[in-house]
Motif scaffolding. Sequence first.
Motif, mmCIF file in Angstrom:
data_model
loop_
_atom_site.group_PDB
_atom_site.id
_atom_site.type_symbol
_atom_site.label_atom_id
_atom_site.label_comp_id
_atom_site.label_asym_id
_atom_site.label_seq_id
_atom_site.Cartn_x
_atom_site.Cartn_y
_atom_site.Cartn_z
ATOM 1 N N UNK A 66 0.835 -1.192 0.000
ATOM 2 C CA UNK A 66 0.000 0.000 0.000
ATOM 3 C C UNK A 66 0.873 1.246 0.000
ATOM 4 N N UNK A 67 0.244 2.342 -0.434
ATOM 5 C CA UNK A 67 0.978 3.604 -0.494
ATOM 6 C C UNK A 67 0.223 4.648 0.308
ATOM 7 N N UNK A 68 0.943 5.402 1.108
ATOM 8 C CA UNK A 68 0.314 6.549 1.767
ATOM 9 C C UNK A 68 1.033 7.807 1.288
ATOM 10 N N UNK A 69 0.376 8.932 1.506
ATOM 11 C CA UNK A 69 0.994 10.211 1.164
ATOM 12 C C UNK A 69 1.693 10.749 2.403
ATOM 13 N N UNK A 70 2.997 10.925 2.309
ATOM 14 C CA UNK A 70 3.746 11.528 3.411
ATOM 15 C C UNK A 70 4.363 12.836 2.892
ATOM 16 N N UNK A 71 5.153 13.470 3.747
ATOM 17 C CA UNK A 71 5.858 14.684 3.298
ATOM 18 C C UNK A 71 7.348 14.421 3.451
ATOM 19 N N UNK A 72 8.074 14.656 2.381
ATOM 20 C CA UNK A 72 9.529 14.534 2.473
ATOM 21 C C UNK A 72 10.086 15.946 2.635
ATOM 22 N N UNK A 106 5.131 12.598 8.841
ATOM 23 C CA UNK A 106 3.884 11.814 8.751
ATOM 24 C C UNK A 106 2.780 12.554 7.993
ATOM 25 N N UNK A 107 1.730 11.831 7.605
ATOM 26 C CA UNK A 107 0.615 12.452 6.880
ATOM 27 C C UNK A 107 -0.036 13.568 7.704
ATOM 28 N N UNK A 108 -0.603 14.536 6.992
ATOM 29 C CA UNK A 108 -1.247 15.669 7.663
ATOM 30 C C UNK A 108 -2.575 15.249 8.295
ATOM 31 N N UNK A 145 15.961 6.004 6.765
ATOM 32 C CA UNK A 145 15.171 6.367 5.574
ATOM 33 C C UNK A 145 13.673 6.519 5.860
ATOM 34 N N UNK A 146 13.357 6.815 7.104
ATOM 35 C CA UNK A 146 11.974 7.128 7.470
ATOM 36 C C UNK A 146 11.018 5.951 7.452
ATOM 37 N N UNK A 147 11.540 4.723 7.547
ATOM 38 C CA UNK A 147 10.644 3.566 7.489
ATOM 39 C C UNK A 147 9.641 3.578 8.652
ATOM 40 N N UNK A 148 10.109 4.029 9.833
ATOM 41 C CA UNK A 148 9.193 4.021 10.990
ATOM 42 C C UNK A 148 7.985 4.930 10.739
ATOM 43 N N UNK A 149 8.251 6.096 10.174
ATOM 44 C CA UNK A 149 7.147 7.043 9.914
ATOM 45 C C UNK A 149 6.239 6.501 8.805
ATOM 46 N N UNK A 150 6.869 5.967 7.772
ATOM 47 C CA UNK A 150 6.094 5.435 6.644
ATOM 48 C C UNK A 150 5.193 4.287 7.098
ATOM 49 N N UNK A 151 5.772 3.359 7.854
ATOM 50 C CA UNK A 151 4.982 2.203 8.289
ATOM 51 C C UNK A 151 3.861 2.625 9.237
ATOM 52 N N UNK A 152 4.149 3.598 10.086
ATOM 53 C CA UNK A 152 3.108 4.061 11.023
ATOM 54 C C UNK A 152 1.916 4.668 10.286
ATOM 55 N N UNK A 153 2.156 5.179 9.086
ATOM 56 C CA UNK A 153 1.059 5.836 8.349
ATOM 57 C C UNK A 153 0.009 4.842 7.863
ATOM 58 N N UNK A 154 0.320 3.552 7.938
ATOM 59 C CA UNK A 154 -0.656 2.537 7.496
ATOM 60 C C UNK A 154 -1.959 2.647 8.290
#
Lengths: 430, 272
Positions: free
Chosen positions: A148-154, A297-299, A365-374
Amino acid sequence: MRKKVALAAGLLVLAAGCASEPPAAAPDGPVKIKFQSLAWQKESIAANKELVDEWNKANPKIQVEYVQGSWDNVNDQLVTSFEAGDPPDVIHDDSPALSGFASRGYLLDLKDKVPAELKSDIPQAAWDTVTFADGKGGQGVYGVPFLQESQVIIGNKKLLDKAGVRLPTPDSPWTWDEFAEVSKKLTKGDSYGVAWPMKSPVNKVLNLGLNFGGTFFRTDGGKTTVKVEAGEREVLQRIHDQLYKDKSADPAALGMGAADPLPGFYAGKYAMLPVGVYLRQQVVEQAPDGFEWITLPPLKGATAEQGAVSQTLSVAADSKYPEQSLKFMSFFLNGSNQVKLAKGDWLLPTSVKAAGDPAMTTEENGWNVATASVKNLVVAPFLKVNGFDEWKSKVATPTLQQFFANKITLDDAAKKLVDEGNKVLERYNQ
Amino acid sequence: MGKALRYLALAGYVVFLAFPLLWLLSTALKTPQEMASLHPTWIPRAPTLTNFADAFGEQDLVGSGLRSLVVAVATAVLTVVLALPAAYALARYRSMINRIALGWVLVSQVFPFILIIIPLFMVLRRLELSNTLPGLTLVHVTFVLPFALWMLQGYVRAVPRELEEAAAVDGAGRVRSLLSVVAPLLAPGVVATLLFAFISSWNEFLFALIVLKDPDVATLPLTLVKFTGAEGVVRLGPLAAASLLATVPSLVFFAVIQRRLRSGLMAGAVKG
């Protein structure tokens, strides 16, 4: 002349002999199934091939042939294959494409066929992204969702630190108001706080719209219509304000594709990019030495919810070996394998086991933030709308492009989305 | 002064034409960091062959290139072999049927090919030609043939009928007259048609995508597209390296055949 014709015909016959279809398996020989993958990043292709090899070594009686397709044209290719009765056995695609295939009977309903272990390892929200009408009045499950893909901010870490802004965490994300304030702070001279690449604006806007409860579609009594009310307008207005009121977003980035603002990001022209999680791979690969970046993380609006679509594996209804295909899929998508696939594609695994793997929760590489966005992903409402693709291409894309280019007002855009959209959907509602 | 200006204009034109190829070369030799620079440079600062290694390591470029070559050459030869007699007949024997046939050739070009893809694929399956290079060649010949026919009949018309009549007066039979008088004058047209058919087939993607499912028979355009991902994101380095290599056979084919184009013209002039 005759000699030439004979020569050409001979060449063709020879080539036919060299390139004919592989012989069918002998009755007691191994079953051969074709797996069409859409992996395209180097690490992802390697992970796919490694898993196929592992399966083939352990299962001499069910041999899988890896076939690489491409995202650019997969649906044209699949439609032809389905129509001609010659599709791959196991098909990699994304969930929005499955709805149409399912209603035409191209895909096998996996509702009662997925092994319990795999079924329970994937949350219901992800299964919802592959549950569609079967075209006969019922509902079926037409794929196994696995990425899955979420929208984050880089963000540019140095610029954010310099501006002295609070860095958000998954537990305490920025609100859209905070994001707007930070973007203004980061806008100086020729540099902008944010770039919104809006070459294909529809999915992004519809997914983010859920932050304010904007679903864009309403279904009453089996009839679906478009709605653009307060909830739907919120994200549209906020992005527009950044572009033309706050001037904290670069209008020149509007025509860009997802990865196009990256050179400007590395050069400090843009401090933040709202993008899909997978784009982190490009940053890791391309960023100049010493460039510090961070995944935010996502807004959050009324909620931090985002619309989710999944990458999926399905079994063709015409497959001669559906049971064997499903066995392979169950192996391919188990928890530990999903970790490999997610790492390769820089996306988020649907498997609960995979999401808990240390590789998926590392800060690197922000994996923790990305995975939390699930946890913010919910099924995108548009996935269930029959006729969405036509609405998207004929109505929503040009309308949103005009709106973001400041050529029409939000009222005009809303009217077009609803009036012209309902005309499109009317045909599908019949 | 005038000559110098002409050379300058010519040089400018050559640079303009060569720009895409040179940019491809420059990109293929760059690191990902350099490719993502906001200020692109012509000469790579740290040239690397990694993109070529990745392109060759990940995809079967040589195999798919050879298959493309077989299909393109076969398409070019078959197209000319089939089109030439028909073009001669259409150009020399004027009748209502011929005029209708020529009109139909033009009309056939306006149909979008996507309309015929599924029926075509089913026909090929019935003939057991789907997933094969001969099947793809047949499809390519089918879609190149009408325009090739149109091109060639124009070239035939340009050969004065009086030359054949003069040859007949000199005692040459029809075959002799065709081979000794018409054929040399038609050579440039044939070469141009060969080039057109070769390039059309070499670059063709959509039919190949539909007809060839098996990776073992994929042609070069199918292999190149595998470096592109979702949402238009592209692996630019390996794609540039692979695309650069994909242009080489076309360039070689042009270089070899263009001399024939010139010698054909000269031969025609002498005979005339």
